[in-house]
Design a protein around this motif. Structure first.
Motif, short mmCIF file in Angstrom:
data_model
loop_
_atom_site.label_atom_id
_atom_site.label_comp_id
_atom_site.label_asym_id
_atom_site.label_seq_id
_atom_site.Cartn_x
_atom_site.Cartn_y
_atom_site.Cartn_z
N ALA A 1 -41.27 49.14 60.77
CA ALA A 1 -41.61 49.62 62.11
C ALA A 1 -40.80 50.87 62.45
O ALA A 1 -41.34 51.80 63.05
CB ALA A 1 -41.36 48.52 63.14
N ASN A 2 -39.54 50.89 62.07
CA ASN A 2 -38.71 52.08 62.32
C ASN A 2 -39.23 53.29 61.56
O ASN A 2 -39.27 54.40 62.09
CB ASN A 2 -37.26 51.82 61.92
N ARG A 3 -39.66 53.08 60.33
CA ARG A 3 -40.19 54.18 59.52
C ARG A 3 -41.48 54.72 60.14
O ARG A 3 -41.66 55.93 60.28
CB ARG A 3 -40.46 53.70 58.10
N ALA B 1 -53.97 56.71 64.49
CA ALA B 1 -53.61 55.34 64.16
C ALA B 1 -52.12 55.10 64.35
O ALA B 1 -51.70 53.98 64.59
CB ALA B 1 -53.99 55.04 62.72
N LEU B 2 -51.30 56.12 64.25
CA LEU B 2 -49.86 55.94 64.35
C LEU B 2 -49.36 55.86 65.79
O LEU B 2 -48.42 55.16 66.07
CB LEU B 2 -49.13 57.10 63.65
N VAL B 3 -49.99 56.59 66.70
CA VAL B 3 -49.52 56.64 68.07
C VAL B 3 -50.66 56.22 69.00
O VAL B 3 -51.49 57.04 69.37
CB VAL B 3 -49.04 58.06 68.45
N PRO B 4 -50.71 54.94 69.37
CA PRO B 4 -51.79 54.51 70.25
C PRO B 4 -51.60 55.07 71.66
O PRO B 4 -50.52 54.97 72.24
CB PRO B 4 -51.66 52.99 70.25
N PHE C 1 -42.93 50.26 70.18
CA PHE C 1 -43.52 50.41 68.86
C PHE C 1 -43.12 49.25 67.96
O PHE C 1 -43.93 48.69 67.24
CB PHE C 1 -43.08 51.74 68.25
N ILE C 2 -41.85 48.83 68.03
CA ILE C 2 -41.37 47.71 67.21
C ILE C 2 -42.02 46.41 67.68
O ILE C 2 -42.40 45.59 66.88
CB ILE C 2 -39.84 47.64 67.26
#
Length: 101
Positions: A43-45, A77-80, A96-97
């Motif tokens: 999740a951090n990555r 897809a990465l940033v909703p 995000f986590i």
């Protein structure tokens, strides 16, 4: 005291024991922190990758940004987000986590 050598010896032994217990506690704290980091590693990555993409998008000209957004690349897809402008989205690491779990 009647025996200063015995007193000094016991004091030094006590200091060594306290130091060992304190160092053991410190190692346990570090181990726990490392376990938390490893638990959220993916999740951090992904969060860091999303932040890099957002920062990159902010540097682009409006025309380049519109062209790139029109191509429907992976950053959707990465940033909703709820709106079309992904550049202005405020993404917190904690949310995000939480989404990962």
């Amino acid at each position: 005291s009647e025996n200063p050598i015995l007193t000094l010896t016991l004091f030094i032994i006590l200091l060594v024991v306290v130091l060992i217990v304190a160092m053991s506690g410190f190692v346990l704290i570090l181990e726990s922190s490392l376990e938390d980091v490893r638990e959220n590693e993916e999740a951090n990555r992904k969060y860091q990758r999303a932040r890099i993409i957002i920062d990159y998008m902010k540097l682009l000209s409006p025309r380049s940004r519109a062209r790139l957004l029109g191509q429907r690349k992976y950053f959707f897809a990465l940033v909703p987000v709820d709106h079309e402008d992904a550049v202005g989205a405020d993404v917190s690491k904690e949310s995000f986590i939480r989404r990962k779990r």
